[in-house]
Design a protein around this motif. Structure first.
Motif, PDB file in Angstrom:
ATOM      1  N   THR A  32       3.326 -10.124  -2.621  1.00  0.00           N
ATOM      2  CA  THR A  32       1.539 -10.294  -3.196  1.00  0.00           C
ATOM      3  C   THR A  32       1.816 -10.564  -4.005  1.00  0.00           C
ATOM      4  N   VAL A  70      -7.808   1.376  -7.677  1.00  0.00           N
ATOM      5  CA  VAL A  70      -8.014   1.113  -6.860  1.00  0.00           C
ATOM      6  C   VAL A  70      -9.416   0.675  -5.993  1.00  0.00           C
ATOM      7  N   HIS A 102       0.691  -1.569   0.550  1.00  0.00           N
ATOM      8  CA  HIS A 102       0.344   0.130   0.283  1.00  0.00           C
ATOM      9  C   HIS A 102       1.118   1.054  -0.415  1.00  0.00           C
ATOM     10  N   GLY A 160      -5.899  -7.150  -8.990  1.00  0.00           N
ATOM     11  CA  GLY A 160      -4.728  -6.793  -7.781  1.00  0.00           C
ATOM     12  C   GLY A 160      -3.757  -7.883  -8.264  1.00  0.00           C
ATOM     13  N   PRO A 161      -3.542  -8.091  -9.498  1.00  0.00           N
ATOM     14  CA  PRO A 161      -2.204  -7.945 -10.139  1.00  0.00           C
ATOM     15  C   PRO A 161      -1.212  -6.878 -10.652  1.00  0.00           C
TER      16      PRO A 161
HETATM   17  C1  HEM Z   1      -5.700 -11.700  -5.697  1.00  0.00           C
HETATM   18  C2  HEM Z   1      -5.625 -11.015  -4.525  1.00  0.00           C
HETATM   19  C3  HEM Z   1      -4.969  -9.421  -4.512  1.00  0.00           C
HETATM   20  C4  HEM Z   1      -3.872  -8.841  -4.660  1.00  0.00           C
HETATM   21  C5  HEM Z   1      -3.037  -8.972  -5.668  1.00  0.00           C
HETATM   22  C6  HEM Z   1      -3.450  -7.340  -3.822  1.00  0.00           C
HETATM   23  C7  HEM Z   1      -3.564  -6.564  -4.394  1.00  0.00           C
HETATM   24  C8  HEM Z   1      -3.476  -4.422  -3.968  1.00  0.00           C
HETATM   25  C9  HEM Z   1      -2.853  -3.502  -4.184  1.00  0.00           C
HETATM   26  C10 HEM Z   1      -1.423  -3.860  -4.947  1.00  0.00           C
HETATM   27  C11 HEM Z   1      -2.993  -2.621  -3.524  1.00  0.00           C
HETATM   28  C12 HEM Z   1      -2.765  -1.193  -3.307  1.00  0.00           C
HETATM   29  C13 HEM Z   1      -2.820  -0.396  -4.619  1.00  0.00           C
HETATM   30  C14 HEM Z   1      -2.489   1.157  -4.151  1.00  0.00           C
HETATM   31  O1  HEM Z   1      -3.609   1.801  -3.552  1.00  0.00           O
HETATM   32  O2  HEM Z   1      -1.990   1.710  -4.954  1.00  0.00           O
HETATM   33  C15 HEM Z   1      -4.861  -2.404  -3.066  1.00  0.00           C
HETATM   34  C16 HEM Z   1      -5.999  -2.313  -2.471  1.00  0.00           C
HETATM   35  C17 HEM Z   1      -6.501  -2.800  -1.853  1.00  0.00           C
HETATM   36  N1  HEM Z   1      -6.854  -4.066  -1.968  1.00  0.00           N
HETATM   37 FE1  HEM Z   1      -6.373  -5.642  -2.929  1.00  0.00          FE
HETATM   38  N2  HEM Z   1      -5.224  -6.923  -3.895  1.00  0.00           N
HETATM   39  C18 HEM Z   1      -5.631  -8.720  -3.428  1.00  0.00           C
HETATM   40  C19 HEM Z   1      -6.829  -9.360  -2.880  1.00  0.00           C
HETATM   41  C20 HEM Z   1      -7.980  -8.236  -2.114  1.00  0.00           C
HETATM   42  C21 HEM Z   1      -8.734  -8.760  -1.549  1.00  0.00           C
HETATM   43  C22 HEM Z   1      -9.627  -9.936  -1.439  1.00  0.00           C
HETATM   44  C23 HEM Z   1      -9.867  -7.420  -0.779  1.00  0.00           C
HETATM   45  C24 HEM Z   1     -10.312  -7.276   0.445  1.00  0.00           C
HETATM   46  C25 HEM Z   1     -11.560  -8.621   0.245  1.00  0.00           C
HETATM   47  C26 HEM Z   1      -8.921  -6.771  -1.315  1.00  0.00           C
HETATM   48  C27 HEM Z   1      -8.761  -5.090  -0.784  1.00  0.00           C
HETATM   49  C28 HEM Z   1      -8.268  -3.663  -1.322  1.00  0.00           C
HETATM   50  C29 HEM Z   1      -8.601  -2.921  -0.086  1.00  0.00           C
HETATM   51  C30 HEM Z   1      -9.581  -2.911   0.875  1.00  0.00           C
HETATM   52  C31 HEM Z   1      -7.502  -1.807  -0.854  1.00  0.00           C
HETATM   53  C32 HEM Z   1      -7.609  -0.582  -0.991  1.00  0.00           C
HETATM   54  C33 HEM Z   1      -7.384   0.355   0.591  1.00  0.00           C
HETATM   55  C34 HEM Z   1      -7.218   1.762   0.486  1.00  0.00           C
HETATM   56  O3  HEM Z   1      -6.418   2.047   0.193  1.00  0.00           O
HETATM   57  O4  HEM Z   1      -8.114   2.350   1.033  1.00  0.00           O
HETATM   58  N3  HEM Z   1      -7.446  -6.629  -1.934  1.00  0.00           N
HETATM   59  N4  HEM Z   1      -5.239  -4.071  -2.986  1.00  0.00           N
END
Ligand code: HEM
Ligand SMILES: [Cu+2]
Lengths: 595, 231
Positions: free
Chosen positions: A348, A412, A331, A394-395
């Motif tokens: 990640t 995001v 993050h 996500g990736p």
């Molecule tokens: C395949 C799996 C996942 C990967 C590789 C991944 C990767 C990421 C990354 C790198 C970020 C940061 C993006 C940024 O702020 O520039 C992000 C943000 C976020 N992800 Fe994921 N994610 C995955 C799955 C999930 C899951 C399952 C959830 C929740 C149920 C989730 C919830 C969130 C949330 C809430 C944020 C934003 C938080 C914020 O800044 O308010 N992610 N994700």
């Protein structure tokens, strides 16, 4: 009549005695129902804020000079609130109101709704029953968690009424240490207190799974929903204390100026972000793992088929729980060294592996199954569709080169709504329909629920798929206005939010209608094989008239459903008269399942 | 497998009133008292885990700032904190950890009075700890302005970042002190239960859990003491 055969919903004497029997209950089912009511209220409140946020974004601000030389600003949907909201002698700006609204939306949805929703409501109700237990390990602690939750939620509401918070749900310093004195502290304390509720629930569930399984039930005889809640409980216990201490330090920062997050005093704001995400990344799995658990149940029961790869699904939950602790710094790619970035980026990507294992297993479960198309099954498929999109986006965020562009944009926002709303919330709604007949003893109006489900699915995708495009075109998150080129996309998204709201209200109507006029539910309306389908609908006070006996695994449809019987009809269909029983020795349990 | 071991099997057989610990019946949702006790201990261990994690937040913050400001850290520790006071408190807490174990031992041997005596000593140690902490550290520090972060007003700072050291000192010791205070309450509760005869050889789960809690409070101090007073 002994308490063995009275429904837990049966009123106790006079009206006030009945109220008392709920307020003071240590019955996990009643506590579950109280949580359900509360989280649905929170969902409603958070949803209203979301609608307001989307309304503001329907059009960008435009400041126009009229022919008479007057300047007017158009396109500020929240203007009428800002003009009436006086603070320190002057009215607020639309930006302030917008900040407060999206923060209220995020904080309520995360801390009051999605974290407790599945574990504390459905988990409380079904985890002990699925294990064949009479209650959770610590029933009084369970009631205490509930009251802590209520107290924490009221504090959050107090914070909103008292002016609200502008920092976003992440409470980044220095904004969180310098703005809105009373209300921000109240919101931080609220999240701190809600954390305790979450920890106690987690402890309770771990002890229950360890110590209250019915004799003879091994770990791999547990339903996958139980596995998921168990993995969630581990994260709740291990991660939430870190959030607690982080929020406490923030409160100290505000009250005693301890300075450890304040660069002017030698502290570091990025340190706060490390602390925060060390909890909050694992917390995103507190949010999604229970959704995974529901998906497994829905797919197995409504496909009437043994779940594909039981152990792989169970272990991948544990693997996700473990990996989730070592990826938090993804993050902060824009705020740390290249070396750290490379490490956290690589870590990640690991999460995607166990996640994909689950998705493939679910799809394989549907292969050649006799699928019943009903609301829970439709939601299981909506979940699979949306969660996969959320997971696949996500990736790109974990990739350094692309995240530099996508960080803090609507991409995001769309990503996490696809996983949290498209994953957890859709699974939750599906689970609610699946277990509704059991919880309240009433069937719901199936066509109405299916129509509502379609509206939710369409509305959700219209709202959030658009936001991927907005994000890649550079729309930053947390802004009340935008450049005019983005108007069309924003308008599509806002219209989507209306469709979504319509669908959700229709669901609410269907539920109320069911309570008022639903047909009585049979014991086992869907043909499930886990323990909850062996007891009455609604369950009796101590869950089972007699302690259940484990005679087959949770998904052993091949051995339980008689070979001549259409699995989709089981257990409603009776074997054809004459001689069926003698031919197959393994279906001896069939007799216990008559409705 | 499902043998039920309620302890009141032969209530009143020998003609005397049973003590509450002898008449103990597990909660209605338990299959037997053993499972119930095991679950209670598991729950307590989990809770202790959360306590350690909570404090590890402070330890992380400590580590970061000590790494950034090593010299200032050393000077501030020497200047503001007296190892003698810290050492006295350490000894007292170690003693109290020992007496709480003896209280559990007394329960196992069914010696009610000794449970009470040992718990009382434990509580006096806890009280001593707090009195020393507040009387000999907190109050003088407040008077001299040796306060955290932005509140720091002491006239003779040892370096540029004394106030950060003091921030860590205050938040970690105050949070720990709060745990000692809670300890006094739960130990008093255990004394009350002991006085009413709720602890005996077959049933002393909550006493054991109070003991576990008290150990964790001690252990955290065992880490705080060298990190803050002896750097
Ligand atoms: C395949 C799996 C996942 C990967 C590789 C991944 C990767 C990421 C990354 C790198 C970020 C940061 C993006 C940024 O702020 O520039 C992000 C943000 C976020 N992800 Fe994921 N994610 C995955 C799955 C999930 C899951 C399952 C959830 C929740 C149920 C989730 C919830 C969130 C949330 C809430 C944020 C934003 C938080 C914020 O800044 O308010 N992610 N994700
Ligand atoms: Cu993350």
């Amino acid at each position: 009549m002994s308490h063995h055969d009275v429904s837990y919903l049966e009123p106790k004497g006079s009206f006030w005695q009945t109220v008392w029997s709920w307020v003071y209950t240590i019955d996990h089912k009643k506590i579950g129902v109280m949580y359900l009511t509360a989280v649905l209220l929170a969902f409603l409140l958070g949803g209203l804020f979301a609608l307001a946020v989307r309304a503001e974004l329907f059009t960008p601000y435009q400041t126009i000079v009229t022919e008479t030389g007057e300047t007017i600003t158009k396109g500020e949907a929240l203007r009428f609130i800002a003009d009436r909201w006086v603070e320190n002698g002057s009215t607020l700006t639309v930006n302030n109101v917008y900040n407060r609204f999206f923060t209220a939306h995020g904080a309520i949805m995360v801390f009051l709704f999605i974290i407790p929703a599945v574990p504390a409501a459905l988990g409380n109700f079904f985890l002990p029953i699925m294990l064949g237990a009479k209650d959770v390990a610590f029933p009084r602690l369970n009631l205490m968690s509930w009251y802590i939750y209520v107290f924490g939620s009221l504090l959050a509401v107090y914070s909103l009424v008292n002016g609200g918070v502008e920092t976003g749900w992440t409470f980044y310093t220095p904004y969180s240490t310098t703005t809105n004195w009373g209300s921000t502290t109240a919101m931080l304390l609220s999240a701190f207190i809600l954390g305790f509720s979450s920890i106690f629930t987690g402890m309770n569930f771990i002890a229950t799974v360890h110590k209250l399984r019915v004799p003879g039930m091994g770990w791999f005889d547990m339903p996958l929903f139980v596995w998921a809640i168990y993995a969630t409980a581990i994260i709740q216990v291990l991660a939430t204390p870190v959030l607690g201490i982080t929020l406490l330090m923030l409160v100290f920062e505000r009250t005693f100026q301890i300075g450890i997050f304040d660069p002017a005093l030698g502290g570091d704001p990025v340190l706060y972000q490390h602390f925060f995400w060390f909890y909050s990344h694992p917390a995103v799995y507190i949010m999604i793992l229970p959704g995974f658990g529901i998906a497994s149940e829905l797919l197995a029961v409504h496909c009437h088929k043994k779940i594909f790869g039981y152990r792989a699904i169970a272990f991948s939950s544990i693997a996700i729980a473990a990996i989730s602790f070592i990826v938090w710094a993804h993050h902060m790619f824009t705020a740390q060294s290249v070396a750290l970035n490379a490490i956290f980026s690589a870590l990640t990507f690991l999460v995607a592996i166990p996640t994909a294992i689950k998705v493939f297993n679910w799809i394989a479960t549907m292969y050649k199954a006799s699928i019943s198309i009903n609301t829970p099954m439709m939601y299981a498929m909506y979940f699979l569709f949306c969660f996969t999109i959320g997971g696949l986006t996500g990736p790109p965020l974990a990739t350094l080169a692309s995240d530099i562009h996508l960080h803090d944009t609507y991409f995001v926002v769309a990503h996490f709504h696809y996983v949290m709303m498209g994953g957890t919330v859709l699974a939750f709604i599906g689970g609610l329909h699946h277990w509704w007949p059991k919880m309240f003893g009433k069937m719901y109006w199936e066509p109405g629920a299916q129509l509502a489900g379609i509206l939710v699915f369409v509305g959700f995708n219209v709202t959030f798929f658009t936001q991927f495009f907005l994000g890649t075109r550079g729309m930053p998150r947390r802004y009340a206005t935008y450049i005019e080129e983005l108007t069309t996309l924003h308008q599509i998204s806002t219209i989507g939010s209306w469709i979504l709201a319509l669908g959700l209200f229709l669901h609410l109507f269907v539920f109320i209608h069911s309570l008022a006029a639903g047909k009585p539910a049979p014991k086992n309306p869907w043909g499930g094989l886990t323990f909850e389908w062996e007891t009455e609908s609604p369950p009796v006070e101590h869950n089972f008239p007699h302690e259940p006996v484990i005679v087959h695994g949770p998904y052993d449809y091949e051995s339980v459903v008689p070979p001549h019987c259409d699995p989709a009809e089981y257990p409603v269909a009776r074997p054809p008269a004459g001689g069926a029983n003698g031919t197959n020795g393994t279906n001896g349990t069939n007799g216990t399942h008559h409705a | 497998m499902t043998s039920v071991t309620t302890t009141n099997g032969d209530a009143g057989a020998n003609g005397r009133e049973l003590e509450p610990h002898e008449a103990y019946v597990p909660g209605a949702h338990w299959r037997n008292a053993h499972d119930e006790a095991e679950a209670a201990k598991l729950g307590m261990w989990l809770f202790l885990g959360t306590e350690i994690l909570l404090f590890s937040g402070f330890f992380c913050a400590y580590a970061v700032f000590r790494m950034w400001y090593p010299e200032n850290w050393h000077d501030a520790s020497r200047y503001y904190l007296s190892w003698k006071i810290g050492f006295a408190n350490t000894c007292v807490l170690l003693l109290s950890s020992y007496t709480v174990v003896l209280a559990i031992r007394a329960a196992q041997q069914n010696k009610k009075n000794w449970i009470l005596i040992h718990l009382l000593i434990t509580n006096l140690c806890a009280l001593f700890f707090l009195v020393v902490k507040i009387g000999w550290e907190y109050i003088p520090k407040i008077q001299k302005g040796e306060l955290p972060g932005g509140l720091f007003t002491y006239y003779n700072p040892q370096g540029e970042f004394d106030h950060i050291f003091l921030s860590i000192y205050w938040i970690s010791t105050a949070t720990h002190g709060f745990h000692v205070l809670v300890g006094i309450f739960v130990i008093s509760w255990a004394m009350w239960l002991a006085a009413k005869g709720h602890y005996g050889p077959k049933h002393y789960t909550s006493l054991e859990n109070v003991g576990l809690y008290w150990h964790i409070v001690d252990i955290i101090w065992i880490f705080l003491f060298p990190l803050l007073y002896l750097v």
